[in-house]
Design an enzyme around this catalytic site. Structure first.
Site, PDB file in Angstrom:
ATOM      1  N   TYR A   1      -1.613  -0.721  10.349  1.00 10.82           N
ATOM      2  CA  TYR A   1      -1.810  -1.165   8.959  1.00 10.82           C
ATOM      3  C   TYR A   1      -0.637  -0.695   8.084  1.00 10.82           C
ATOM      4  CZ  TYR A   1      -3.814  -1.076   4.225  1.00 10.82           C
ATOM      5  OH  TYR A   1      -4.024  -1.211   2.871  1.00 10.82           O
TER       6      TYR A   1
ATOM      7  N   SER B   1       0.846  -1.195   0.000  1.00 10.82           N
ATOM      8  CA  SER B   1       0.000   0.000   0.000  1.00 10.82           C
ATOM      9  C   SER B   1       0.883   1.246   0.000  1.00 10.82           C
ATOM     10  CB  SER B   1      -0.874   0.021   1.254  1.00 10.82           C
ATOM     11  OG  SER B   1      -1.520   1.274   1.382  1.00 10.82           O
TER      12      SER B   1
HETATM   13  P1  NAP Z   1     -11.498  -5.696   0.574  1.00  8.24           P
HETATM   14  O1  NAP Z   1     -12.372  -5.162  -0.526  1.00  8.24           O
HETATM   15  O2  NAP Z   1     -11.802  -5.327   1.988  1.00  8.24           O
HETATM   16  O3  NAP Z   1     -11.457  -7.302   0.442  1.00  8.24           O
HETATM   17  C1  NAP Z   1     -10.738  -8.035   1.387  1.00  8.24           C
HETATM   18  C2  NAP Z   1     -10.628  -9.476   0.932  1.00  8.24           C
HETATM   19  O4  NAP Z   1      -9.770 -10.176   1.838  1.00  8.24           O
HETATM   20  C3  NAP Z   1     -11.959 -10.203   0.945  1.00  8.24           C
HETATM   21  O5  NAP Z   1     -11.946 -11.088  -0.162  1.00  8.24           O
HETATM   22  C4  NAP Z   1     -11.914 -10.981   2.262  1.00  8.24           C
HETATM   23  O6  NAP Z   1     -12.666 -12.189   2.267  1.00  8.24           O
HETATM   24  C5  NAP Z   1     -10.448 -11.333   2.321  1.00  8.24           C
HETATM   25  N1  NAP Z   1      -9.928 -11.678   3.655  1.00  8.24           N
HETATM   26  C6  NAP Z   1      -9.886 -10.911   4.773  1.00  8.24           C
HETATM   27  N2  NAP Z   1      -9.261 -11.566   5.773  1.00  8.24           N
HETATM   28  C7  NAP Z   1      -8.894 -12.782   5.265  1.00  8.24           C
HETATM   29  C8  NAP Z   1      -8.193 -13.907   5.789  1.00  8.24           C
HETATM   30  N3  NAP Z   1      -7.736 -13.921   7.041  1.00  8.24           N
HETATM   31  N4  NAP Z   1      -7.989 -14.985   4.984  1.00  8.24           N
HETATM   32  C9  NAP Z   1      -8.444 -14.994   3.693  1.00  8.24           C
HETATM   33  N5  NAP Z   1      -9.086 -13.937   3.127  1.00  8.24           N
HETATM   34  C10 NAP Z   1      -9.316 -12.856   3.916  1.00  8.24           C
HETATM   35  O7  NAP Z   1      -9.960  -5.302   0.317  1.00  8.24           O
HETATM   36  P2  NAP Z   1      -9.278  -4.458  -0.875  1.00  8.24           P
HETATM   37  O8  NAP Z   1      -9.515  -3.020  -0.626  1.00  8.24           O
HETATM   38  O9  NAP Z   1      -9.599  -5.064  -2.185  1.00  8.24           O
HETATM   39  O10 NAP Z   1      -7.738  -4.709  -0.524  1.00  8.24           O
HETATM   40  C11 NAP Z   1      -6.961  -5.710  -1.155  1.00  8.24           C
HETATM   41  C12 NAP Z   1      -5.502  -5.439  -0.827  1.00  8.24           C
HETATM   42  O11 NAP Z   1      -5.142  -4.158  -1.327  1.00  8.24           O
HETATM   43  C13 NAP Z   1      -5.190  -5.408   0.673  1.00  8.24           C
HETATM   44  O12 NAP Z   1      -3.928  -5.986   0.916  1.00  8.24           O
HETATM   45  C14 NAP Z   1      -5.162  -3.939   0.992  1.00  8.24           C
HETATM   46  O13 NAP Z   1      -4.368  -3.644   2.109  1.00  8.24           O
HETATM   47  C15 NAP Z   1      -4.554  -3.394  -0.294  1.00  8.24           C
HETATM   48  N6  NAP Z   1      -4.822  -1.964  -0.504  1.00  8.24           N
HETATM   49  C16 NAP Z   1      -6.088  -1.507  -0.677  1.00  8.24           C
HETATM   50  C17 NAP Z   1      -6.291  -0.153  -0.866  1.00  8.24           C
HETATM   51  C18 NAP Z   1      -7.660   0.438  -1.060  1.00  8.24           C
HETATM   52  O14 NAP Z   1      -7.784   1.672  -1.074  1.00  8.24           O
HETATM   53  N7  NAP Z   1      -8.695  -0.370  -1.232  1.00  8.24           N
HETATM   54  C19 NAP Z   1      -5.207   0.724  -0.871  1.00  8.24           C
HETATM   55  C20 NAP Z   1      -3.943   0.220  -0.692  1.00  8.24           C
HETATM   56  C21 NAP Z   1      -3.751  -1.126  -0.516  1.00  8.24           C
HETATM   57  P3  NAP Z   1     -14.231 -12.209   2.748  1.00  8.24           P
HETATM   58  O15 NAP Z   1     -15.010 -11.661   1.577  1.00  8.24           O
HETATM   59  O16 NAP Z   1     -14.507 -13.664   2.998  1.00  8.24           O
HETATM   60  O17 NAP Z   1     -14.336 -11.346   3.963  1.00  8.24           O
END
Ligand code: NAP
Length: 248
Positions: A157, A143
């Site tokens: 985080y 991130s």
């Molecule tokens: P998200 O929409 O909240 O989705 C999270 C995903 O992770 C869901 O599929 C969830 O499964 C799964 N999950 C959570 N805990 C888990 C575990 N212990 N074991 C297996 N699966 C698990 O997240 P996102 O925003 O797409 O983020 C994806 C990545 O990008 C993350 O690493 C995040 O830190 C990074 N990121 C995101 C942003 C942003 O602005 N969105 C920015 C920078 C970095 P369930 O559906 O079963 O809950």
């Protein structure tokens, strides 16, 4: 060589977009998730309707035994993994460090960091020429927070993402001559559900005008970068970080 990809946390957000694009590019896709089976099945349905191959596998990737089971199930159902996207990531309610307890900090670290180590270990055992593998590629999803620090929101985080950056740095060099490339993407403010768990579902909309490109990003824009890093077009790219953050 058959292309098999495991994407952790692929039921929603960036992981789901990556799964759908990977299938279009010919990968058989493992859609890992923790508890939202409906969302995971929707991703699998979308892939299958487009003629692709996918399987949803529930596993809490912060738990070693569940990671081992995830990879063994993938071996059996789709074949040995050739690409891993360490994408799972959580954050919790926005607060200052002086209000954080150890339980929360450890939850963030085991989910965002330990899981990446464990999944990378299982992938290396299948990809590395040291283990008679045929090579492969890993992308770690970090991130922009690792560079920015997330003060007053979630330093835990941000620090977990700092660990992901350093994991990339070390592992990429460790396996560079074993046919395995390891790279990292650092998304900025992307429109997904994650911000809701921080207590601010509209976080991206609030912040986007302060970004150089004056908008948040889409999960698909991150997925495109991940798939490029995994592809043969990036065959001489390892130990590299791509910021997908609209200029921040
Ligand atoms: P998200 O929409 O909240 O989705 C999270 C995903 O992770 C869901 O599929 C969830 O499964 C799964 N999950 C959570 N805990 C888990 C575990 N212990 N074991 C297996 N699966 C698990 O997240 P996102 O925003 O797409 O983020 C994806 C990545 O990008 C993350 O690493 C995040 O830190 C990074 N990121 C995101 C942003 C942003 O602005 N969105 C920015 C920078 C970095 P369930 O559906 O079963 O809950």
């Amino acid at each position: 060589m058959a292309k098999v990809i495991i994407i952790t946390g692929a039921s929603r957000g960036i992981g789901a977009a990556t799964a759908i694009l990977a299938a279009i590019q010919g990968y058989s896709v493992v859609v890992n998730y923790k508890s939202n089976s409906q969302a995971a099945n929707n991703v699998v349905d979308t892939i299958q309707k487009n003629g692709g191959r996918a399987l949803a596998i529930a596993a809490d990737v912060s738990q070693e035994a569940e990671v081992e089971k995830l990879f063994k199930t993938a071996d059996k159902e789709l074949g040995a993994v050739t690409a891993l996207v360490n994408n799972v990531g959580i954050l919790e309610k926005q607060m200052r460090l002086d209000a954080m307890g150890a339980e929360r900090i450890n939850r963030i670290l085991t989910t965002n960091v330990t899981s990446y180590f464990l999944c990378a270990r299982e992938a290396i055992k299948r990809m590395s020429t040291r283990y008679n593998g045929k090579g492969g590629a890993i992308v770690n999803v970090s991130s922009a927070a690792s560079r920015l620090g997330s003060a007053n929101s979630y330093i835990d985080y941000a620090a977990s993402k700092g660990a992901v950056d350093t994991l990339t740095l070390g592992l990429a060099q460790e396996v560079a001559d074993e046919g395995v490339r390891v790279n990292c993407v650092r998304p900025g403010f992307i429109y997904t559900d994650i911000h809701e768990t921080g207590g601010e579902p509209d976080r991206v909309a609030r912040i986007e005008k302060s970004l150089p490109m004056q908008r948040g990003g889409t999960p698909e824009e991150v997925a495109n970068t991940i798939l490029w890093l995994l592809s043969d077009e990036a065959s001489y790219v390892t130990n590299t970080f791509i910021d997908v953050a609209g200029g921040r």
